[in-house]
Design a protein around this motif. Structure first.
Motif, PDB file in Angstrom:
ATOM      1  N   ILE B  24       0.864  -1.273   0.020  1.00 34.51           N
ATOM      2  CA  ILE B  24      -0.037  -0.114   0.077  1.00 34.51           C
ATOM      3  C   ILE B  24       0.794   1.214  -0.078  1.00 34.51           C
ATOM      4  O   ILE B  24       1.804   1.595   0.971  1.00 34.51           O
ATOM      5  N   PRO B  25       0.673   2.211  -1.202  1.00 37.05           N
ATOM      6  CA  PRO B  25       1.605   3.335  -0.984  1.00 37.05           C
ATOM      7  C   PRO B  25       1.251   4.206   0.006  1.00 37.05           C
ATOM      8  O   PRO B  25       0.035   4.433   0.170  1.00 37.05           O
ATOM      9  N   ALA B  31       5.903   6.639  -3.830  1.00 36.78           N
ATOM     10  CA  ALA B  31       7.147   5.949  -3.866  1.00 36.78           C
ATOM     11  C   ALA B  31       7.317   4.724  -2.823  1.00 36.78           C
ATOM     12  O   ALA B  31       7.943   3.820  -3.118  1.00 36.78           O
ATOM     13  N   VAL B  32       6.910   4.982  -1.475  1.00 37.27           N
ATOM     14  CA  VAL B  32       7.352   4.471  -0.340  1.00 37.27           C
ATOM     15  C   VAL B  32       5.751   3.634   0.194  1.00 37.27           C
ATOM     16  O   VAL B  32       4.818   4.335   0.086  1.00 37.27           O
ATOM     17  N   ALA B 101      15.184   0.380   2.920  1.00 37.53           N
ATOM     18  CA  ALA B 101      14.307   0.217   1.696  1.00 37.53           C
ATOM     19  C   ALA B 101      13.865   1.682   1.439  1.00 37.53           C
ATOM     20  O   ALA B 101      13.875   2.121   0.333  1.00 37.53           O
ATOM     21  N   GLY B 102      13.026   1.961   2.447  1.00 36.08           N
ATOM     22  CA  GLY B 102      12.028   3.198   2.239  1.00 36.08           C
ATOM     23  C   GLY B 102      13.182   4.512   1.877  1.00 36.08           C
ATOM     24  O   GLY B 102      12.712   5.355   1.245  1.00 36.08           O
ATOM     25  N   ARG B 107      15.291   8.686  -1.703  1.00 41.67           N
ATOM     26  CA  ARG B 107      16.150   9.389  -2.485  1.00 41.67           C
ATOM     27  C   ARG B 107      15.915   9.244  -4.084  1.00 41.67           C
ATOM     28  O   ARG B 107      16.198  10.263  -4.665  1.00 41.67           O
ATOM     29  N   ALA B 108      15.528   8.003  -4.399  1.00 42.63           N
ATOM     30  CA  ALA B 108      15.185   8.061  -5.992  1.00 42.63           C
ATOM     31  C   ALA B 108      14.305   8.592  -6.257  1.00 42.63           C
ATOM     32  O   ALA B 108      14.104   9.017  -7.430  1.00 42.63           O
ATOM     33  N   TYR B 109      12.993   8.866  -5.459  1.00 40.44           N
ATOM     34  CA  TYR B 109      11.993   9.992  -6.013  1.00 40.44           C
ATOM     35  C   TYR B 109      12.327  11.549  -5.787  1.00 40.44           C
ATOM     36  O   TYR B 109      11.454  12.217  -6.435  1.00 40.44           O
TER      37      TYR B 109
END
Lengths: 254, 169
Positions: B24-25, B31-32, B101-102, B107-109
């Protein structure tokens, strides 16, 4: 009259909630109108934090009261005389300097107060305080930073900040003045001793106002009455706007 | 008629439930996931009743009611009938609960994850913040509050891009 502990918890919840709600509503009036975009966003975000905190406090006050009133009922269906916020937070905004000064005077007290309430003997108070305390620490850092930058800024910004301090300082004293409820709350270790708290808050403010080059007014009378429901007329206008929907369409939901 | 014990046997195991929750986003930062954000604190079976505990991030976070609804809808879609969702305020949510992971996904987002631990005393002592785009640590704060209360607005002085920084709290 000295209230029993449960009723005192309700009084404290209502006061903390009303302070947060009324200041949150005042701040949200700037949404889309603040002098610069970043401050507009910050002001709206702080308003959001405060209204969220108010929701938690008023929910608690309603539960303690036991009459089935929700946080929304308390926010939208009480008259000015029943609100227990300090006069400081309902003061209007003739300019943005007043907004920032009111904010710093409140944040500098609020963040300290919440830090102490985290250790309250009443678990429900401690729970809401723990959630709010970290948010208030960020509010205080931002408002202190702006007091220094604008107090120690241009001639114009300095004059406006000094005028705001002179105008609002008499209202700050109400936060420090304990009434019978505050004294009973402190005696039961539900809330801190407001006099002791005032000392800590004053030292922190002295440093900030010193760095800002602002003179703290001395020998000013304390303007109070809010805790017992005696408000300035500014609150009536604020409530009229905040409550109109629920007053005109009772029970409306969306 | 199916007995309560039989129903309990048919309940999906709790690891599977956590996998569903982890899909569930977060409504504000899709993204997380809610699990990676540390918002889902507990999920346990009590016979055929699934008890879920959520801790909202900020007092005024407008996503809080959406999060509750998303959790309930997701679990119902998976066929769970009896759900109890509780909100827990204390211990207050902290960015320390955002999983590794979050943090990488943030960061990638394009959002710099919180630097360092957020214990109350050290919360303000900001550690090293890296630009999520170019990785430079030459950054400056523009505003204490960004697009949401949980973020501050920063600018990278190397690549000149503005970015959101998730404040430790």
């Amino acid at each position: 009259m000295v209230l029993a502990d449960p009723a005192l918890v309700g009084v404290l919840g209502l006061r903390m909630g009303d302070n947060a709600l009324i200041l949150g509503q005042r701040l949200s009036e700037w949404c889309g109108h603040a002098p610069v975009l970043e401050e507009d966003i910050a002001t709206a975000n702080i308003a959001l934090d405060l209204i969220g905190q108010a929701s938690n406090w008023l929910k608690l006050a309603g539960e303690v009261e036991g009459g089935g009133r929700s946080a929304d009922d308390l926010a939208f269906l009480r008259d000015a005389r029943e609100f227990t916020n300090v006069l400081l937070v309902e003061q209007p905004d003739p300019d943005f300097a007043h907004t920032l000064m009111r904010q710093y005077l409140f944040d500098s007290w609020h963040a300290e107060m919440l830090d102490r309430l985290v250790d309250s003997t009443e678990a429900r108070i401690a729970e809401v305080a723990a959630k709010s305390a970290k948010e208030a620490a960020y509010h205080r850092r931002r408002s202190a930073d702006l007091i220094v930058r604008l107090g120690d800024g241009s001639e114009e910004s300095h004059a406006r900040m000094q005028a705001a301090l002179d105008a609002l300082y008499p209202f700050a004293g109400e936060l420090d003045q304990p009434d019978d409820c505050d004294k009973a709350l402190a005696a039961a270790a539900i809330a801190p001793d407001l006099g002791e708290l005032a000392g800590e808050v004053a030292s922190a403010r002295t440093i900030v106002f010193g760095r800002a080059g602002l003179s703290v007014p001395t020998d000013v009378p304390v303007r109070s009455g809010g805790k017992s429901g005696l408000h300035s007329e500014a609150l009536g206008y604020l409530l009229a706007e905040m409550q109109i929907l629920q007053r005109s369409h009772p029970g409306a939901k969306w | 008629m199916v007995s309560k014990a039989m129903q309990a046997l048919q309940c999906p195991d709790i690891d599977t439930v956590w996998e569903w929750l982890d899909a569930i986003p977060d409504p504000e930062i899709p993204a997380v996931s809610l699990v990676e954000m540390g918002i889902v604190r507990d999920a346990q079976w009590d016979c055929d009743l699934l008890r879920v505990v959520l801790t909202p991030t900020y007092s005024g976070c407008p996503a809080t009611s959406v999060i509750r609804l998303d959790v309930e809808n997701t679990l119902r879609e998976r066929g769970i009938e009896h759900i109890e969702i509780k909100t827990r305020l204390r211990p207050a949510w902290t960015t320390d609960w955002i999983s590794e992971a979050g943090r990488q996904k943030l960061r990638a987002y394009g959002i710099a994850p919180p630097a360092g631990a957020a214990s109350c005393a050290g919360m303000m002592a900001v550690g090293s913040i890296d630009c999520p785009r170019c990785g430079s640590c030459e950054v400056e704060r523009i505003s204490e509050f960004g697009s949401t209360p949980c973020k501050a607005h920063y600018r990278c002085t190397a690549c000149l891009e503005p970015f959101d920084y998730f404040k430790p709290i």
